[in-house]
Design an enzyme around this catalytic site. Structure first.
Site, PDB file in Angstrom:
ATOM      1  N   ASP A 130      -0.537 -12.460  14.204  1.00 43.76           N
ATOM      2  CA  ASP A 130      -1.925 -12.152  13.837  1.00 43.76           C
ATOM      3  C   ASP A 130      -2.327 -12.795  12.501  1.00 43.76           C
ATOM      4  O   ASP A 130      -3.497 -12.763  12.118  1.00 43.76           O
ATOM      5  CB  ASP A 130      -2.139 -10.630  13.776  1.00 43.76           C
ATOM      6  CG  ASP A 130      -1.223  -9.941  12.759  1.00 43.76           C
ATOM      7  OD1 ASP A 130      -0.209 -10.539  12.359  1.00 43.76           O
ATOM      8  OD2 ASP A 130      -1.527  -8.796  12.366  1.00 43.76           O
ATOM      9  N   HIS A 134       8.165  -0.079   6.045  1.00 36.92           N
ATOM     10  CA  HIS A 134       8.522   0.618   7.287  1.00 36.92           C
ATOM     11  C   HIS A 134       9.075  -0.432   8.250  1.00 36.92           C
ATOM     12  O   HIS A 134       9.115  -1.627   7.934  1.00 36.92           O
ATOM     13  CB  HIS A 134       7.335   1.393   7.864  1.00 36.92           C
ATOM     14  CG  HIS A 134       6.081   0.576   8.040  1.00 36.92           C
ATOM     15  ND1 HIS A 134       5.949  -0.378   9.027  1.00 36.92           N
ATOM     16  CD2 HIS A 134       4.917   0.552   7.342  1.00 36.92           C
ATOM     17  CE1 HIS A 134       4.765  -0.940   8.952  1.00 36.92           C
ATOM     18  NE2 HIS A 134       4.104  -0.399   7.917  1.00 36.92           N
ATOM     19  N   ARG A 167      -9.221  -0.827   4.314  1.00 36.59           N
ATOM     20  CA  ARG A 167      -8.196   0.110   3.852  1.00 36.59           C
ATOM     21  C   ARG A 167      -8.529   0.614   2.450  1.00 36.59           C
ATOM     22  O   ARG A 167      -9.404   0.077   1.779  1.00 36.59           O
ATOM     23  CB  ARG A 167      -6.830  -0.579   3.863  1.00 36.59           C
ATOM     24  CG  ARG A 167      -6.747  -1.777   2.949  1.00 36.59           C
ATOM     25  CD  ARG A 167      -5.303  -2.153   2.743  1.00 36.59           C
ATOM     26  NE  ARG A 167      -4.740  -2.675   3.985  1.00 36.59           N
ATOM     27  CZ  ARG A 167      -4.043  -3.776   4.072  1.00 36.59           C
ATOM     28  NH1 ARG A 167      -3.835  -4.509   3.002  1.00 36.59           N
ATOM     29  NH2 ARG A 167      -3.528  -4.180   5.204  1.00 36.59           N
ATOM     30  N   HIS A 225       7.697  -3.891   8.936  1.00 34.33           N
ATOM     31  CA  HIS A 225       7.890  -4.990   7.982  1.00 34.33           C
ATOM     32  C   HIS A 225       9.203  -5.745   8.232  1.00 34.33           C
ATOM     33  O   HIS A 225       9.393  -6.831   7.696  1.00 34.33           O
ATOM     34  CB  HIS A 225       7.971  -4.454   6.539  1.00 34.33           C
ATOM     35  CG  HIS A 225       6.697  -3.890   6.018  1.00 34.33           C
ATOM     36  ND1 HIS A 225       6.514  -2.544   5.803  1.00 34.33           N
ATOM     37  CD2 HIS A 225       5.534  -4.483   5.654  1.00 34.33           C
ATOM     38  CE1 HIS A 225       5.293  -2.336   5.322  1.00 34.33           C
ATOM     39  NE2 HIS A 225       4.685  -3.495   5.222  1.00 34.33           N
ATOM     40  N   LYS A 242       3.289   2.054  20.577  1.00 37.81           N
ATOM     41  CA  LYS A 242       3.372   1.202  19.382  1.00 37.81           C
ATOM     42  C   LYS A 242       4.788   1.201  18.791  1.00 37.81           C
ATOM     43  O   LYS A 242       5.380   2.252  18.588  1.00 37.81           O
ATOM     44  CB  LYS A 242       2.370   1.705  18.346  1.00 37.81           C
ATOM     45  CG  LYS A 242       2.036   0.683  17.270  1.00 37.81           C
ATOM     46  CD  LYS A 242       0.801   1.127  16.513  1.00 37.81           C
ATOM     47  CE  LYS A 242       0.622   0.390  15.207  1.00 37.81           C
ATOM     48  NZ  LYS A 242       0.331  -0.990  15.276  1.00 37.81           N
ATOM     49  N   THR A 272       0.811  -1.225   0.000  1.00 37.10           N
ATOM     50  CA  THR A 272       0.000   0.000   0.000  1.00 37.10           C
ATOM     51  C   THR A 272       0.843   1.273   0.000  1.00 37.10           C
ATOM     52  O   THR A 272       0.304   2.364  -0.132  1.00 37.10           O
ATOM     53  CB  THR A 272      -0.986   0.030   1.182  1.00 37.10           C
ATOM     54  OG1 THR A 272      -0.295  -0.368   2.360  1.00 37.10           O
ATOM     55  CG2 THR A 272      -2.148  -0.914   0.955  1.00 37.10           C
ATOM     56  N   LYS A 326       6.435   3.508  15.449  1.00 30.54           N
ATOM     57  CA  LYS A 326       5.686   4.757  15.234  1.00 30.54           C
ATOM     58  C   LYS A 326       6.294   5.859  16.100  1.00 30.54           C
ATOM     59  O   LYS A 326       6.759   5.608  17.210  1.00 30.54           O
ATOM     60  CB  LYS A 326       4.223   4.592  15.664  1.00 30.54           C
ATOM     61  CG  LYS A 326       3.448   3.607  14.828  1.00 30.54           C
ATOM     62  CD  LYS A 326       2.613   4.318  13.794  1.00 30.54           C
ATOM     63  CE  LYS A 326       1.673   3.342  13.115  1.00 30.54           C
ATOM     64  NZ  LYS A 326       1.180   3.801  11.865  1.00 30.54           N
ATOM     65  N   THR A 327       6.239   7.089  15.589  1.00 32.40           N
ATOM     66  CA  THR A 327       6.568   8.260  16.394  1.00 32.40           C
ATOM     67  C   THR A 327       5.403   9.226  16.237  1.00 32.40           C
ATOM     68  O   THR A 327       4.439   8.930  15.532  1.00 32.40           O
ATOM     69  CB  THR A 327       7.850   8.953  15.889  1.00 32.40           C
ATOM     70  OG1 THR A 327       7.601   9.422  14.559  1.00 32.40           O
ATOM     71  CG2 THR A 327       9.037   8.012  15.874  1.00 32.40           C
ATOM     72  N   GLN A 369      -5.756 -15.257   0.497  1.00 37.46           N
ATOM     73  CA  GLN A 369      -4.402 -15.491   1.012  1.00 37.46           C
ATOM     74  C   GLN A 369      -4.107 -16.991   1.065  1.00 37.46           C
ATOM     75  O   GLN A 369      -3.000 -17.432   0.749  1.00 37.46           O
ATOM     76  CB  GLN A 369      -4.214 -14.872   2.403  1.00 37.46           C
ATOM     77  CG  GLN A 369      -2.756 -14.994   2.877  1.00 37.46           C
ATOM     78  CD  GLN A 369      -2.503 -14.249   4.171  1.00 37.46           C
ATOM     79  OE1 GLN A 369      -3.071 -13.206   4.426  1.00 37.46           O
ATOM     80  NE2 GLN A 369      -1.633 -14.794   5.008  1.00 37.46           N
ATOM     81  N   LYS A 387      -7.232  -4.985  12.105  1.00 36.90           N
ATOM     82  CA  LYS A 387      -7.685  -3.680  11.603  1.00 36.90           C
ATOM     83  C   LYS A 387      -9.137  -3.455  12.052  1.00 36.90           C
ATOM     84  O   LYS A 387      -9.886  -4.398  12.231  1.00 36.90           O
ATOM     85  CB  LYS A 387      -7.653  -3.629  10.063  1.00 36.90           C
ATOM     86  CG  LYS A 387      -6.336  -4.059   9.422  1.00 36.90           C
ATOM     87  CD  LYS A 387      -5.297  -2.965   9.490  1.00 36.90           C
ATOM     88  CE  LYS A 387      -4.084  -3.268   8.636  1.00 36.90           C
ATOM     89  NZ  LYS A 387      -3.512  -4.597   8.734  1.00 36.90           N
TER      90      LYS A 387
END
Length: 431
Positions: free
Chosen positions: A199, A45, A86, A48, A234, A40, A237-238, A178, A82
Site C-alpha cells: 500500500d 505490533h 489519525r 510491523h 485481519k 504512534t 488482530k484479536t 514521505q 485509512k
C-alpha cells in the site's frame, strides 16, 4: 556480500513489487535501504514485523539498514488504507515512543557493531522540524504536479464517491513529506532503496521521482504483500486488539498462543516470513506436517521461533508450560510457578467465584467449594456425586469428599483451580 537479498525475499513470499533493476543494483555493492515505522505507540505490533524482517534480511545480506521513525509524518497521518485522519502526537510522546521502538528493533538489527553495515535509526522530525512551509513548497513542492499526486491509489480512494469523508490538505501532502524523506536519506546517507508494504508503493515512487528531479539520481522501490489470513479476518488482530511486541501490552503467553492457533495454510506462509529458518528446513517441516497435520508441528515451530525472537527462550518455555496447564498435563508445582499475569491470561473467560480469606483460613470443605459457596455445580448432591466418581481435582490433583481447602492450596496467594472431569474448569478467587 553474503546472500542475494531479492532472491531470499522472493522464495519467502515477501516481494509484491520491485522497481526494474533493483536486484542488479543491490548485487553490485553494499547499499543502504530504509523502512518507515509509525511511532504512534511506544511498541511495535506484529503488523510491523514484516518490514522489520525485511531490514534484518537486508543486513544479513551485507547491506546497511535504516529504520526511519516517522516523527514528522506521525504528526500528519498517512492516508494509505485509512478512512480517517489519525491522532496527532506531541514531541515528548514521539521521543518516548522512538526510544521504546529502538529497544524492540535491537532484537532484530545490530545498531552497535563496528561493521560498515551497522543499522541506523533516524527520525524525520529531526530534518522536518526546521523546514518552513514556504521553503518546502518552494524547494520541493514545485517539482511534483498535482496531477501526479492525484493519480496515486491512496489519494483516489479517499476522493472517490464511496469515501465517507474527504481528504484534508494535510493528508494530501503526506506523500510529498514521505517522498522528501527518501530524497533526504539519499543525499545524506546514500540511501537508494525504500521498502514497505504494497500500500506504500505510491508514496515510495513519489520519493524516487524527487530523487530523479531534485537529486539527479536513481532511487529504487521494493514492496512486500500485505499480510492476510486465509479466513479473511485481519492479521495481527484479536478480539482484544493488536498483538503487540511489548510483553506488558500482550503477554508472551498470548503472543505464543496467537501463532500456535494459526491455520495450516497460514502457518505454511508465515513460517517463511516470520522466521529465519532455511528453505530446506521449512520444506522438510511442511512435509512432516502434511503427514500428520493433527500434531500441528508447523504451528509449534512457528510459535516457538517467533516467541523466542521477540521475547526470549525463557518466555517461550513459560508460555508452553502455561499452555499445558489448560490441557491437563501440568502439576500443582507448574501452576504455582506461573506469574499472576500469565495465570489470568491462561484462565481468561473461565467461570470464577469469590470466597473470603476467612473461609480458607477456617478450611473449606469440597461440597461447599463446588456448590453452596460458588454455584459451580447446581446442588450439593451433584457435588457429592462428582467427588464419589473421583472426577474432581484441586490444582490438577484428584481429591475426595473429605478434602479441605486451605491456604497452602492458593496459587499466587489468591487462586485455586477446580476441575470437574476433563472439560470443566473453574477458578476460585480468594479476596
Amino acid at each position: 556480500m553474503n546472500k542475494n537479498f531479492v532472491e531470499e525475499l522472493t522464495w519467502r513470499g515477501m516481494v509484491h513489487d520491485a522497481m526494474p533493476g533493483t536486484e542488479d543494483h543491490l548485487n553490485e555493492e553494499m547499499r543502504a535501504a530504509y523502512v518507515g515505522i509509525d511511532p504512534t505507540a511506544d511498541s511495535l505490533h506484529i503488523g510491523h514485523l514484516v518490514g522489520v524482517m525485511m531490514l534484518r534480511h537486508f543486513q544479513i545480506a551485507g547491506h546497511k539498514p535504516f529504520a526511519l521513525i516517522g516523527g514528522a509524518t506521525g504528526m500528519i497521518g498517512d492516508p494509505s488504507g485509512k478512512s480517517a485522519e489519525r491522532n496527532l502526537l506531541d514531541e515528548a510522546t514521539l521521543r518516548h515512543n522512538q526510544q521504546s521502538i529502538k529497544e524492540q528493533l535491537s532484537r532484530f538489527l545490530n545498531f552497535d557493531g563496528a561493521e560498515e553495515n551497522t543499522a541506523v535509526l533516524v527520525n524525520n522530525y529531526d530534518w522536518m522540524k526546521d523546514f518552513s512551509f514556504l521553503d518546502f513548497i518552494r524547494d520541493v513542492g514545485k517539482h511534483i504536479t498535482v496531477n501526479y499526486m492525484m493519480a496515486k491509489d491512496s489519494v483516489k480512494k479517499r476522493l472517490s464517491a464511496d469515501a465517507s469523508e474527504g481528504m484534508s490538505f494535510t493528508e494530501f501532502t503526506y506523500q510529498m513529506v514521505q517522498g522528501y524523506d527518501f530524497l533526504h536519506l539519499y543525499k545524506e546517507h546514500g540511501c537508494t532503496l525504500q521498502m514497505g508494504g504494497s500500500d506504500q508503493w505510491g508514496n515510495i515512487t513519489t520519493g524516487t521521482e524527487l530523487i530523479r528531479r531534485i537529486g539527479d539520481g536513481k532511487g529504487y522501490a521494493l514492496t512486500c504483500p500485505l499480510i492476510t489470513k486465509a479466513d479473511g479476518t485481519k492479521f495481527g488482530k484479536t478480539e482484544g486488539g493488536n498483538i503487540w511486541l511489548d510483553a506488558n501490552r500482550t503477554s508472551p503467553y498470548k503472543f505464543y498462543q496467537y501463532w500456535l492457533n494459526t491455520s495450516d495454510v497460514d502457518a505454511e506462509k508465515y513460517i517463511k516470513i516470520f522466521t529465519f529458518l532455511s528453505k530446506e528446513a521449512i520444506e522438510e517441516l511442511v512435509i512432516k506436517h502434511n503427514e500428520a497435520p493433527h500434531l500441528r508441528e508447523l504451528q509449534k515451530v512457528l510459535a516457538k521461533e517467533v516467541t523466542v525472537l521477540v521475547h526470549s527462550e525463557e518466555d517461550y518455555n513459560n508460555a508452553v508450560k502455561a499452555s499445558e496447564v489448560l490441557f491437563g498435563k501440568s502439576t500443582a508445582e507448574d501452576l504455582k510457578s506461573l506469574n499472576e499475569k500469565t495465570f489470568l491470561d491462561v484462565f481468561e473467560g473461565v467461570p470464577q467465584a469469590e470466597v473470603s480469606k476467612a473461609d480458607i483460613e477456617e478450611g473449606l470443605d469440597m461440597i461447599a467449594v463446588l456448590s453452596a459457596k460458588t454455584g459451580f455445580l447446581k446442588s450439593n448432591g451433584e457435588a457429592r456425586r462428582a467427588l464419589k466418581e473421583n472426577s474432581v481435582s484441586v490444582n490438577k490433583e484428584k481429591v475426595k469428599e473429605d478434602y479441605t481447602l486451605k491456604e497452602s492450596d492458593l496459587i499466587n496467594g489468591k487462586y485455586v483451580i477446580i476441575n470437574k472431569g476433563k472439560k470443566n474448569t473453574y477458578i476460585l478467587v480468594v479476596s
